[in-house]
Design a protein around this motif. Structure first.
Motif, mmCIF file in Angstrom:
data_model
loop_
_atom_site.group_PDB
_atom_site.id
_atom_site.type_symbol
_atom_site.label_atom_id
_atom_site.label_comp_id
_atom_site.label_asym_id
_atom_site.label_seq_id
_atom_site.Cartn_x
_atom_site.Cartn_y
_atom_site.Cartn_z
ATOM 1 N N ASP A 1 0.814 -1.211 0.000
ATOM 2 C CA ASP A 1 0.000 0.000 0.000
ATOM 3 C C ASP A 1 0.853 1.269 0.000
ATOM 4 N N GLU A 2 2.016 1.206 0.660
ATOM 5 C CA GLU A 2 2.838 2.398 0.859
ATOM 6 C C GLU A 2 4.135 2.379 0.058
ATOM 7 N N ALA A 3 4.206 1.530 -0.964
ATOM 8 C CA ALA A 3 5.462 1.301 -1.688
ATOM 9 C C ALA A 3 6.083 2.590 -2.224
ATOM 10 N N ASP A 4 5.317 3.390 -2.936
ATOM 11 C CA ASP A 4 5.876 4.608 -3.547
ATOM 12 C C ASP A 4 6.353 5.597 -2.492
ATOM 13 N N GLN A 5 5.563 5.780 -1.469
ATOM 14 C CA GLN A 5 5.906 6.712 -0.398
ATOM 15 C C GLN A 5 7.194 6.276 0.293
ATOM 16 N N ARG A 6 7.313 4.995 0.566
ATOM 17 C CA ARG A 6 8.501 4.481 1.257
ATOM 18 C C ARG A 6 9.760 4.654 0.410
ATOM 19 N N THR A 7 9.646 4.366 -0.873
ATOM 20 C CA THR A 7 10.808 4.485 -1.751
ATOM 21 C C THR A 7 11.293 5.925 -1.829
ATOM 22 N N ALA A 8 10.373 6.864 -1.951
ATOM 23 C CA ALA A 8 10.744 8.281 -2.040
ATOM 24 C C ALA A 8 11.426 8.752 -0.755
ATOM 25 N N SER A 9 10.890 8.356 0.380
ATOM 26 C CA SER A 9 11.466 8.748 1.668
ATOM 27 C C SER A 9 12.857 8.165 1.839
ATOM 28 N N ALA A 10 13.024 6.882 1.481
ATOM 29 C CA ALA A 10 14.325 6.216 1.620
ATOM 30 C C ALA A 10 15.359 6.836 0.693
ATOM 31 N N ALA A 11 14.956 7.178 -0.530
ATOM 32 C CA ALA A 11 15.886 7.770 -1.493
ATOM 33 C C ALA A 11 16.402 9.128 -1.009
ATOM 34 N N ALA A 12 15.555 9.882 -0.328
ATOM 35 C CA ALA A 12 15.971 11.181 0.194
ATOM 36 C C ALA A 12 17.039 11.017 1.267
ATOM 37 N N ILE A 13 16.881 10.039 2.134
ATOM 38 C CA ILE A 13 17.877 9.770 3.172
ATOM 39 C C ILE A 13 19.198 9.352 2.541
ATOM 40 N N LYS A 14 19.120 8.528 1.524
ATOM 41 C CA LYS A 14 20.339 8.061 0.861
ATOM 42 C C LYS A 14 21.116 9.221 0.259
ATOM 43 N N GLU A 15 20.429 10.115 -0.389
ATOM 44 C CA GLU A 15 21.088 11.267 -1.007
ATOM 45 C C GLU A 15 21.753 12.142 0.048
ATOM 46 N N LEU B 1 31.656 4.586 -2.961
ATOM 47 C CA LEU B 1 30.442 3.791 -2.881
ATOM 48 C C LEU B 1 30.724 2.380 -3.376
ATOM 49 N N ASN B 2 30.428 1.392 -2.554
ATOM 50 C CA ASN B 2 30.628 -0.009 -2.920
ATOM 51 C C ASN B 2 29.323 -0.566 -3.486
ATOM 52 N N GLY B 3 29.343 -0.874 -4.757
ATOM 53 C CA GLY B 3 28.122 -1.288 -5.436
ATOM 54 C C GLY B 3 27.676 -0.209 -6.395
ATOM 55 N N ASP B 4 27.256 -0.613 -7.560
ATOM 56 C CA ASP B 4 26.821 0.323 -8.592
ATOM 57 C C ASP B 4 25.707 1.212 -8.047
ATOM 58 N N PRO B 5 25.956 2.521 -7.881
ATOM 59 C CA PRO B 5 24.941 3.398 -7.268
ATOM 60 C C PRO B 5 23.664 3.516 -8.081
ATOM 61 N N ASP B 6 23.736 3.208 -9.365
ATOM 62 C CA ASP B 6 22.540 3.274 -10.205
ATOM 63 C C ASP B 6 21.702 2.005 -10.126
ATOM 64 N N ARG B 7 22.221 1.001 -9.412
ATOM 65 C CA ARG B 7 21.521 -0.281 -9.353
ATOM 66 C C ARG B 7 21.427 -0.795 -7.926
ATOM 67 N N THR B 8 21.194 0.108 -6.990
ATOM 68 C CA THR B 8 21.033 -0.290 -5.595
ATOM 69 C C THR B 8 19.670 0.163 -5.089
ATOM 70 N N VAL B 9 19.173 -0.538 -4.081
ATOM 71 C CA VAL B 9 17.898 -0.149 -3.481
ATOM 72 C C VAL B 9 18.065 1.154 -2.718
ATOM 73 N N ALA B 10 16.955 1.845 -2.531
ATOM 74 C CA ALA B 10 16.991 3.159 -1.893
ATOM 75 C C ALA B 10 17.276 3.074 -0.400
ATOM 76 N N THR B 11 17.238 1.883 0.169
ATOM 77 C CA THR B 11 17.334 1.729 1.619
ATOM 78 C C THR B 11 18.713 1.314 2.108
ATOM 79 N N SER C 1 21.764 1.140 6.578
ATOM 80 C CA SER C 1 20.478 0.705 6.007
ATOM 81 C C SER C 1 19.349 1.209 6.894
ATOM 82 N N TRP C 2 18.257 1.608 6.282
ATOM 83 C CA TRP C 2 17.174 2.282 6.996
ATOM 84 C C TRP C 2 15.837 1.836 6.448
ATOM 85 N N GLY C 3 14.785 2.324 7.068
ATOM 86 C CA GLY C 3 13.452 1.887 6.674
ATOM 87 C C GLY C 3 12.474 3.028 6.553
#
Length: 395
Positions: free
Chosen positions: A277-291, A304-314, A372-374
């Motif tokens: 239900d909250e997938a889009d909201q969670r992804t946007a919030s997590a991406a902001a923290i990552k940045e 950065l260890n791991g391709d930054p263009d191919r990692t999860v936002a969390t 890693s965060w949620g």
């Protein structure tokens, strides 16, 4: 729905409370809404889902059935394809070891997997290797990703199983699950995906119908520890021919005997429904923290260890050249709770097999930190994190 904040539980050190929790890949705090559901089925609706002679059992059974629907909906499976387990480790073992008898009976004793899998996959594969199975472990590129073409090239007529994780637990790198699934169309081999770090975070890739076996963990998405699932998808009308690892009852279609932990199952169901239900909201919030984290660490020369263009936002796996990870964790312990690898191997620290397989220099491997965060993470003290790490550089 609005996700409740964990700020009362994991307060920032700047407020005099506990350090900010940034180790969600190890485990997540239970979502308060999930906790309410779990407690209700512990204290009020405590019936056994296998009891058919009274209302207590019927209520429990109905909740289990609804949880199957909630888990199945997240991965576009059918409810009767959901087998509840104690977590992704058990699910991985059931998927891999459970196919051994079929492999021996059919002469298909070759398995393709990767060097960067979780120990829950690598160790069962070692068991099968001792039983005469041939295991091909593919190496990742320097960005930590496995090539779908390499998987396809490794297939043989006697390949029983391909096992590739969806998201790496250390780097957060997303593996090309959909491309691998497409490559397996028309091939008899079974496809197993360890989705412990992807379930509830990636939606579409896990819904591919060519994924036969999908391992799920509850405590990575705000459900309690001790509950997970194995999705056992039918191909046509046939289920993967799994042999159970335990015996003693007919629960879970004979694949996993024992009284069902209804409160934990209810928790997994609720957590799954919230994640969808909250997938889009969670992804946007997590991406902001990552940045924010990346920007704070960039002046320190962070790699950065791991391709930054191919990692999860969390997830962010990063090394600061000149800073040892163990020293960094000590320096940050009153600021943030972080790790330098998988929680399953952290008791006796060894350099990451994931980063080593990717060919990273030893200095970067030994300096790697995993943040890693949620969805309920707020107020990450990025400036204080950078300040503490800068002190280590100046020593």
């Amino acid at each position: 729905m609005t996700v409740a904040s964990t700020s009362d539980t994991f307060a920032s050190s700047s407020t005099g409370g506990r350090p900010t929790y940034l180790d969600f890949n190890a485990t997540s705090p239970v979502d308060p809404r999930v906790a309410d559901e779990v407690m209700r089925f512990m204290v009020q609706e405590f019936g056994n889902a296998g009891s058919r002679t009274h209302g207590y059992g019927q209520v429990a059974k109905e909740r289990v059935n609804r949880a199957r629907q909630e888990v199945a909906a997240l991965v576009a499976a059918k409810p009767d394809e959901v087998v509840f387990t104690s977590g992704a480790t058990e699910s991985d073992n059931l998927a891999i070891l459970g196919l051994a008898a079929h492999g021996e009976a059919t002469g298909r004793r070759h398995i393709v997997s990767t060097q960067i899998e979780h120990k829950a996959v690598l160790e069962p594969l070692e068991v099968l290797a001792k039983q005469g199975f041939e295991i091909t472990l593919l190496s990742p590129d320097q960005g930590g990703r496995i090539s779908a073409e390499a998987v396809a090239a490794a297939l043989r007529s006697d390949t029983l199983l391909v096992s590739v994780m969806a998201v790496n637990n250390e780097t957060g790198v997303i593996q090309p699950i959909e491309e691998i699934a497409d490559a397996l169309v028309g091939h008899e081999t079974f496809f197993h995906v360890d989705a412990a770090q992807a379930y509830g975070k990636l939606i579409q890739p896990l819904q591919h119908p060519r994924i036969d076996l999908l391992a799920v963990s509850g405590h990575k998405i705000g459900a309690p520890k001790g509950i997970g699932a194995l999705i056992v998808r039918r191909r046509g009308y046939k289920r993967p021919p799994l042999t159970p690892l335990m015996y003693g009852g007919g629960q879970e279609r004979g694949l996993r005997p024992g009284t069902l932990p209804v409160p934990l199952i209810a928790g997994l169901g609720t957590a799954s429904a919230l994640a969808l239900d909250e997938a889009d909201q969670r992804t946007a919030s997590a991406a902001a923290i990552k940045e924010q984290l990346i920007e704070a660490l960039r002046p320190l020369g962070a790699v950065l260890n791991g391709d930054p263009d191919r990692t999860v936002a969390t997830t962010l796996n990063v090394s600061i050249p000149g800073v040892d990870s163990e020293a960094a964790i000590v320096a940050l312990k009153d600021v943030v709770a972080v790790s330098n690898g998988s929680a399953c191997t952290s008791q006796s620290y060894e350099p990451s097999h994931v980063l080593t397989a990717a060919g990273l220099p030893r200095e970067l491997v030994e300096g790697a930190l995993r943040f890693s965060w949620g969805p309920d993470t707020t107020d990450v003290p990025t400036e204080l994190i950078a300040e503490r790490l800068l002190r280590l550089l100046r020593r």
